[in-house]
Scaffold this motif. Structure first.
Motif, PDB file in Angstrom:
ATOM      1  N   TRP A  78       0.906  -1.631   0.108  1.00  0.00           N
ATOM      2  CA  TRP A  78       0.488  -0.058   0.675  1.00  0.00           C
ATOM      3  C   TRP A  78       0.884   1.474   0.141  1.00  0.00           C
ATOM      4  O   TRP A  78       0.530   2.366  -0.814  1.00  0.00           O
ATOM      5  N   LEU A 138       2.582   2.061  -3.104  1.00  0.00           N
ATOM      6  CA  LEU A 138       1.409   2.256  -4.159  1.00  0.00           C
ATOM      7  C   LEU A 138       1.526   3.864  -4.060  1.00  0.00           C
ATOM      8  O   LEU A 138       1.284   4.353  -4.697  1.00  0.00           O
ATOM      9  N   LEU A 139       0.940   4.048  -2.631  1.00  0.00           N
ATOM     10  CA  LEU A 139       0.623   5.503  -2.482  1.00  0.00           C
ATOM     11  C   LEU A 139       1.907   6.874  -2.555  1.00  0.00           C
ATOM     12  O   LEU A 139       1.321   7.297  -3.463  1.00  0.00           O
ATOM     13  N   VAL A 192       1.757   7.211  -6.540  1.00  0.00           N
ATOM     14  CA  VAL A 192       1.005   8.045  -7.020  1.00  0.00           C
ATOM     15  C   VAL A 192       0.993   9.099  -6.373  1.00  0.00           C
ATOM     16  O   VAL A 192       0.666  10.327  -7.478  1.00  0.00           O
ATOM     17  N   PRO A 198      -2.487   7.975  12.340  1.00  0.00           N
ATOM     18  CA  PRO A 198      -1.780   7.409  12.036  1.00  0.00           C
ATOM     19  C   PRO A 198      -1.655   6.414  11.005  1.00  0.00           C
ATOM     20  O   PRO A 198      -1.978   4.604  11.255  1.00  0.00           O
ATOM     21  N   GLN A 248      -6.416  -2.978   4.713  1.00  0.00           N
ATOM     22  CA  GLN A 248      -7.595  -3.437   3.015  1.00  0.00           C
ATOM     23  C   GLN A 248      -7.619  -1.522   2.432  1.00  0.00           C
ATOM     24  O   GLN A 248      -8.216  -1.589   1.215  1.00  0.00           O
ATOM     25  N   THR A 249      -7.837  -0.938   2.781  1.00  0.00           N
ATOM     26  CA  THR A 249      -7.569   0.429   2.959  1.00  0.00           C
ATOM     27  C   THR A 249      -5.946   2.072   3.070  1.00  0.00           C
ATOM     28  O   THR A 249      -6.052   1.656   4.011  1.00  0.00           O
ATOM     29  N   PRO A 250      -6.718   2.342   3.109  1.00  0.00           N
ATOM     30  CA  PRO A 250      -5.796   3.468   2.915  1.00  0.00           C
ATOM     31  C   PRO A 250      -5.681   4.650   4.594  1.00  0.00           C
ATOM     32  O   PRO A 250      -4.868   5.151   4.876  1.00  0.00           O
ATOM     33  N   ALA A 251      -7.098   4.210   5.073  1.00  0.00           N
ATOM     34  CA  ALA A 251      -7.193   4.234   5.966  1.00  0.00           C
ATOM     35  C   ALA A 251      -7.232   3.226   7.757  1.00  0.00           C
ATOM     36  O   ALA A 251      -7.004   3.506   8.228  1.00  0.00           O
ATOM     37  N   HIS A 252      -6.733   2.128   7.209  1.00  0.00           N
ATOM     38  CA  HIS A 252      -6.289   1.296   8.200  1.00  0.00           C
ATOM     39  C   HIS A 252      -5.260   2.177   9.044  1.00  0.00           C
ATOM     40  O   HIS A 252      -4.491   2.943   8.545  1.00  0.00           O
ATOM     41  N   PRO A 253      -5.063   1.509   9.865  1.00  0.00           N
ATOM     42  CA  PRO A 253      -3.674   1.436  10.992  1.00  0.00           C
ATOM     43  C   PRO A 253      -2.286   1.573   9.942  1.00  0.00           C
ATOM     44  O   PRO A 253      -2.363   0.611   9.377  1.00  0.00           O
ATOM     45  N   LEU A 254      -1.202   2.160  10.581  1.00  0.00           N
ATOM     46  CA  LEU A 254       0.384   1.967   9.399  1.00  0.00           C
ATOM     47  C   LEU A 254       1.081   0.755  10.250  1.00  0.00           C
ATOM     48  O   LEU A 254       0.578   0.487  11.180  1.00  0.00           O
TER      49      LEU A 254
END
Lengths: 281, 336
Positions: free
Chosen positions: A68, A71-72, A75, A132, A223-229
């Motif tokens: 992730w 990818l981020l 982008v 975070p 599964q999403t960028p909003a999940h913990p690091l």
């Protein structure tokens, strides 16, 4: 070069020894990691979540987190970084402002990565309220990668022969047509190689992410960028500092995974570079 | 640029955008974030593991930033649950209430502050509270083991201990030195108990302290010291912690949860599971379980708080607060 000349070349010999030392050092290092990992790493290790018991624990969340983050970073950092480089080289007039931007970008490329972590904590985690999360980590790593992307892209663009530009302009091409049809194809391989170098630096960065706050235990893969690091380098750090010996094997296994990931990235970039430089000629 | 290449680029950018967008929308299940005490970490990890096994698909994240750090993040919405090895201080409670957040304290287990030395150091087996005070007080004159007792070797005493954000640090300094936070500072300070364990395991003449459950992870690399607390020399075993013989250095461990979050199914069932699982797992992870009545009371308190939180969520704001957090008396006040 003849045989005779080479024998009288102590500098060349020293360089050969140095290259061999690097190669064998790397092999020994990888073998050591492999040996350490072989005690206590199974198939589940790829998928399983980090957990209490050594058996059944895995790097699934950390691996997903690193993918992730890559990818981020791509982008966010690539369009901004390459865009800045094109602007500075092809569009911007040589003014004091562009000179400042240039020197800032060049100097930021050498700033220790932990500093970026502190900036990311204040800006993305706190001020922008991201917490975070993977997103905050991706933004921080993008900022970390940006100077490298700008500097290497600029170098690649600058190496495009001036004649190519002048010829295109002479045929009546607009500035954007010159950039798109002449500069980018000619500089493409250099840009890709440079961006890949900047990327591998961010993929292995643990310090800035540790400052943001990473998970010690995580039961699921983000599964999403909003999940913990979480990420491979920080997971390696967590396992390597645990006081139970068994976790050292896990750290070694994750380290091999990270090396593999970087190797794959470098391979892809090498293929792209080869294709692009073939296309340019 | 050829048409084929344009199509490839559209495909790549399109799928990246879809992935990012889809990811943000598909986030159905709540992520429960626990932060805080390293003393409670072994239990938190065991409890989370059991919870995830029973509820596949549950999303649990544990971070460790010390009791102080965890409680701060609880009140800043960066964590849903905080593990703490001490009760919340009045100042922390006031700060949390000022921002409109109410929290609930749930005691889950007891542990002791364990003094650990290197197994190769066989010269000492027990220290008194007074000796600990002489070692750790800010104006200490103890630099070698001989400074402590003339019979001990003149080897430099190398110290390892928790940092200032740790609940263990505040508890230990309050009990041993007499003032929370008063401590010598010339020692290796870290919020990471693993580093304390590594430090002590690597140095023959070292001394360190941390939550006793952490010792269970490496019985052969560290040796626990008995402490003479007035009941003779006692080791911080679960039995001694439970029956009070280790008492001045034994404490309750809590999880704090923001009251409103109990309306959420995932948060509530995790906290409830934490209470029930602690009763079973405390002993095997190196803690002493609380008396059974204490767990029953916590469960009752939790379901009451959940009813209230659900009532509030449904817009039933006139109902008087059934659970006043501040009214719940927690043992071992922290005067600061």
């Amino acid at each position: 070069m003849t045989r005779h000349k080479r024998r009288r070349d102590p500098v060349g010999a020293a360089c050969r020894v140095a290259a061999l030392a690097v190669l064998s050092g790397f092999l020994v290092f990888t073998a050591y990691l492999g040996f350490a990992a072989s005690r206590g790493v199974g198939i589940d290790f790829l998928r399983g979540a980090s957990s209490v018991a050594v058996d059944g624990t895995g790097m699934g969340p950390a691996l997903a987190g690193t993918l992730w983050l890559l990818l981020l970073t791509a982008v966010l950092a690539l369009p901004i970084g390459i865009g800045t480089a094109i602007y500075l080289e092809e569009y911007a007039p040589r003014t004091r402002v562009t000179a400042v931007i240039e020197s800032v970008a060049a100097n930021l490329a050498g700033v220790p990565s932990v500093i970026y972590g502190i900036v990311g904590l204040a800006l993305f985690v706190r001020a922008l309220g991201m917490g975070p999360t993977i997103l905050a980590g991706g933004c921080t790593l993008a900022v970390l990668a940006l100077p490298g992307v700008i500097v290497t892209s600029r170098t690649a663009i600058r190496r495009v022969p001036e004649g190519l530009r002048l010829a295109a302009y002479g045929l009546g091409a607009t500035r954007w047509q010159v950039v798109r049809n002449q500069i980018l194809p000619a500089a493409g391989s250099g840009i890709v190689a440079g961006c890949c170098a900047a990327f591998t630096r961010t993929a292995g960065a643990a310090a800035p992410l540790l400052v943001l706050g990473t998970a010690t235990y995580m039961s699921f893969a983000p599964q999403t960028p909003a999940h913990p690091l979480t990420s491979l380098p920080t997971q390696i750090f967590t396992w390597a500092t645990r006081s139970q010996e068994e976790f050292a094997a896990l750290a070694a296994g994750a380290a091999i995974m990270l090396l593999l990931l970087l190797l794959i990235m470098n391979l892809i970039s090498a293929l792209v570079v080869r294709r692009l430089s073939g296309a340019a000629r | 640029m050829t048409g084929r290449r344009v199509r490839v680029w559209r495909c790549i950018t399109g799928s990246v955008a879809a992935l990012l967008l889809g990811g943000c929308v598909a986030d159905a299940r709540r992520v429960v974030v626990i932060d805080g005490s390293s003393s409670l970490y072994p239990l938190t990890e065991a409890v989370s593991d059991a919870f995830v096994r029973e509820n596949p698909g549950a999303r649990i994240v544990v971070r460790v930033s010390g009791s102080g750090g965890g409680l701060r993040r609880l009140c800043e919405d960066e964590a849903d649950i905080a593990g703490a090895s001490r009760p919340m201080t009045a100042a922390e409670m006031a700060r949390c209430r000022a921002s409109g957040r109410r929290v609930l304290a749930v005691p889950v287990a007891r542990d002791g502050v364990a003094m650990v030395i290197n197994p190769a150091n066989e010269a000492v087996a027990c220290l008194t509270l007074a000796e600990l005070d002489r070692i750790w007080r800010p104006d200490t004159s103890v630099a070698t083991w001989r400074d402590l007792r003339p019979a001990l070797p003149a080897e430099t005493l190398r110290l390892f201990g928790p940092g200032t954000d740790s609940g263990t640090f505040r508890f230990f300094t309050r009990v041993v030195v007499g003032r929370p936070g008063a401590s010598r500072t010339d020692y290796y300070m870290t919020e990471d108990d693993h580093l304390i364990a590594r430090g002590v395991a690597g140095d023959r003449w070292s001394l360190g302290y941390f939550g006793s459950a952490n010792q269970a992870a490496h019985p052969d690399r560290l040796r626990m010291l008995a402490v003479d607390t007035g009941f003779g020399c006692v080791l911080p075993t679960p039995a001694a912690i439970r029956d009070g013989r280790y008492s001045p250095l034994a404490r309750d461990l809590y999880v704090y949860v923001r009251s409103v979050l109990l309306a959420d199914e995932d948060v509530f069932s995790f906290v409830e599971h934490f209470v029930s699982a602690s009763e079973l797992l405390a002993e095997e992870t190196g803690y002493a379980p609380l008396p059974a009545a204490e767990y029953a009371r916590s469960r009752a308190l939790l379901s009451e708080a959940r009813r209230e939180a659900l009532g509030q969520a449904a817009g039933d704001r006139d109902r008087p607060h059934a659970v006043a957090v501040e009214a719940r008396r927690v043992p071992g006040r922290d005067p600061s």
